[in-house]
Design a protein around this motif. Structure first.
Motif, mmCIF file in Angstrom:
data_model
loop_
_atom_site.group_PDB
_atom_site.id
_atom_site.type_symbol
_atom_site.label_atom_id
_atom_site.label_comp_id
_atom_site.label_asym_id
_atom_site.label_seq_id
_atom_site.Cartn_x
_atom_site.Cartn_y
_atom_site.Cartn_z
ATOM 1 N N UNK A 42 0.830 -1.204 0.000
ATOM 2 C CA UNK A 42 0.000 0.000 0.000
ATOM 3 C C UNK A 42 0.866 1.256 0.000
ATOM 4 N N UNK A 43 1.899 1.245 0.812
ATOM 5 C CA UNK A 43 2.810 2.389 0.873
ATOM 6 C C UNK A 43 3.512 2.579 -0.469
ATOM 7 N N UNK A 44 4.002 1.487 -1.035
ATOM 8 C CA UNK A 44 4.682 1.561 -2.328
ATOM 9 C C UNK A 44 3.729 2.056 -3.403
ATOM 10 N N UNK A 45 2.484 1.625 -3.353
ATOM 11 C CA UNK A 45 1.501 2.071 -4.340
ATOM 12 C C UNK A 45 1.298 3.584 -4.255
ATOM 13 N N UNK A 46 1.266 4.122 -3.046
ATOM 14 C CA UNK A 46 1.135 5.575 -2.873
ATOM 15 C C UNK A 46 2.350 6.303 -3.449
ATOM 16 N N UNK A 47 3.527 5.784 -3.183
ATOM 17 C CA UNK A 47 4.753 6.390 -3.704
ATOM 18 C C UNK A 47 4.771 6.306 -5.232
ATOM 19 N N UNK A 48 4.339 5.158 -5.779
ATOM 20 C CA UNK A 48 4.265 5.000 -7.231
ATOM 21 C C UNK A 48 3.343 6.037 -7.852
ATOM 22 N N UNK A 49 2.199 6.280 -7.221
ATOM 23 C CA UNK A 49 1.267 7.286 -7.731
ATOM 24 C C UNK A 49 1.923 8.663 -7.778
ATOM 25 N N UNK A 50 2.635 9.018 -6.706
ATOM 26 C CA UNK A 50 3.320 10.309 -6.670
ATOM 27 C C UNK A 50 4.405 10.388 -7.744
ATOM 28 N N UNK A 51 5.164 9.312 -7.902
ATOM 29 C CA UNK A 51 6.224 9.307 -8.918
ATOM 30 C C UNK A 51 5.645 9.381 -10.324
ATOM 31 N N UNK A 52 4.533 8.725 -10.548
ATOM 32 C CA UNK A 52 3.917 8.765 -11.871
ATOM 33 C C UNK A 52 3.478 10.193 -12.197
ATOM 34 N N UNK A 53 2.943 10.896 -11.219
ATOM 35 C CA UNK A 53 2.586 12.303 -11.417
ATOM 36 C C UNK A 53 3.824 13.135 -11.739
ATOM 37 N N UNK A 54 4.928 12.823 -11.075
ATOM 38 C CA UNK A 54 6.166 13.552 -11.321
ATOM 39 C C UNK A 54 6.681 13.283 -12.730
ATOM 40 N N UNK A 55 6.584 12.049 -13.188
ATOM 41 C CA UNK A 55 7.005 11.704 -14.550
ATOM 42 C C UNK A 55 6.170 12.500 -15.555
ATOM 43 N N UNK A 56 4.869 12.530 -15.348
ATOM 44 C CA UNK A 56 3.986 13.277 -16.260
ATOM 45 C C UNK A 56 4.361 14.753 -16.256
ATOM 46 N N UNK A 57 4.622 15.300 -15.083
ATOM 47 C CA UNK A 57 5.029 16.699 -14.985
ATOM 48 C C UNK A 57 6.328 16.944 -15.733
ATOM 49 N N UNK A 58 7.300 16.087 -15.504
ATOM 50 C CA UNK A 58 8.597 16.280 -16.150
ATOM 51 C C UNK A 58 8.489 16.230 -17.668
ATOM 52 N N UNK A 59 7.683 15.318 -18.170
ATOM 53 C CA UNK A 59 7.540 15.193 -19.620
ATOM 54 C C UNK A 59 6.804 16.398 -20.199
ATOM 55 N N UNK A 60 5.754 16.868 -19.515
ATOM 56 C CA UNK A 60 4.958 17.979 -20.026
ATOM 57 C C UNK A 60 5.653 19.331 -19.843
ATOM 58 N N UNK A 61 6.122 19.573 -18.643
ATOM 59 C CA UNK A 61 6.598 20.904 -18.278
ATOM 60 C C UNK A 61 8.091 21.113 -18.473
ATOM 61 N N UNK A 62 8.832 20.060 -18.463
ATOM 62 C CA UNK A 62 10.277 20.166 -18.539
ATOM 63 C C UNK A 62 10.802 19.292 -19.664
ATOM 64 N N UNK A 63 10.677 19.742 -20.916
ATOM 65 C CA UNK A 63 11.063 18.878 -22.054
ATOM 66 C C UNK A 63 12.515 18.428 -22.017
ATOM 67 N N UNK A 64 13.374 19.148 -21.334
ATOM 68 C CA UNK A 64 14.781 18.726 -21.266
ATOM 69 C C UNK A 64 14.947 17.446 -20.447
ATOM 70 N N UNK A 65 13.914 17.069 -19.674
ATOM 71 C CA UNK A 65 13.997 15.855 -18.870
ATOM 72 C C UNK A 65 13.436 14.629 -19.565
ATOM 73 N N UNK A 66 12.952 14.786 -20.791
ATOM 74 C CA UNK A 66 12.445 13.625 -21.517
ATOM 75 C C UNK A 66 13.577 12.628 -21.705
ATOM 76 N N UNK A 67 13.243 11.349 -21.575
ATOM 77 C CA UNK A 67 14.290 10.339 -21.758
ATOM 78 C C UNK A 67 14.142 9.675 -23.106
#
Length: 67
Positions: A42-67
């Motif tokens: 459950x804890x890992x799932x919560x962290x995964x949700x937060x990280x997934x939001x961060x990935x989406x943010x990085x891809x949308x808002x910070x194009x230099x972070x695209x991998x």
């Protein structure tokens, strides 16, 4: 390695850890251990949700972070 790829790598590692905990929870006969594994999932799932939001943010808002 970019920040985006590091965050994605961390996300993948968490998915792997979550799968391992699920296997352990399903195999154990000890109810206390099963509960601990499930709580960790459950804890890992919560962290995964937060990280997934961060990935989406990085891809949308910070194009230099695209991998």
């Amino acid at each position: 390695m970019t920040i985006g790829s590091q965050v994605k790598g961390c996300f993948s590692s968490l998915k792997s850890a979550e799968a391992t905990l699920s296997l352990l929870a399903n195999k154990t006969q000890n109810q206390q251990a099963k509960q601990v594994y499930e709580e960790a999932q459950t804890i890992i799932d919560d962290v995964k949700d937060d990280l997934q939001k961060q990935v989406i943010y990085l891809v949308k808002e910070e194009p230099q972070y695209k991998s």
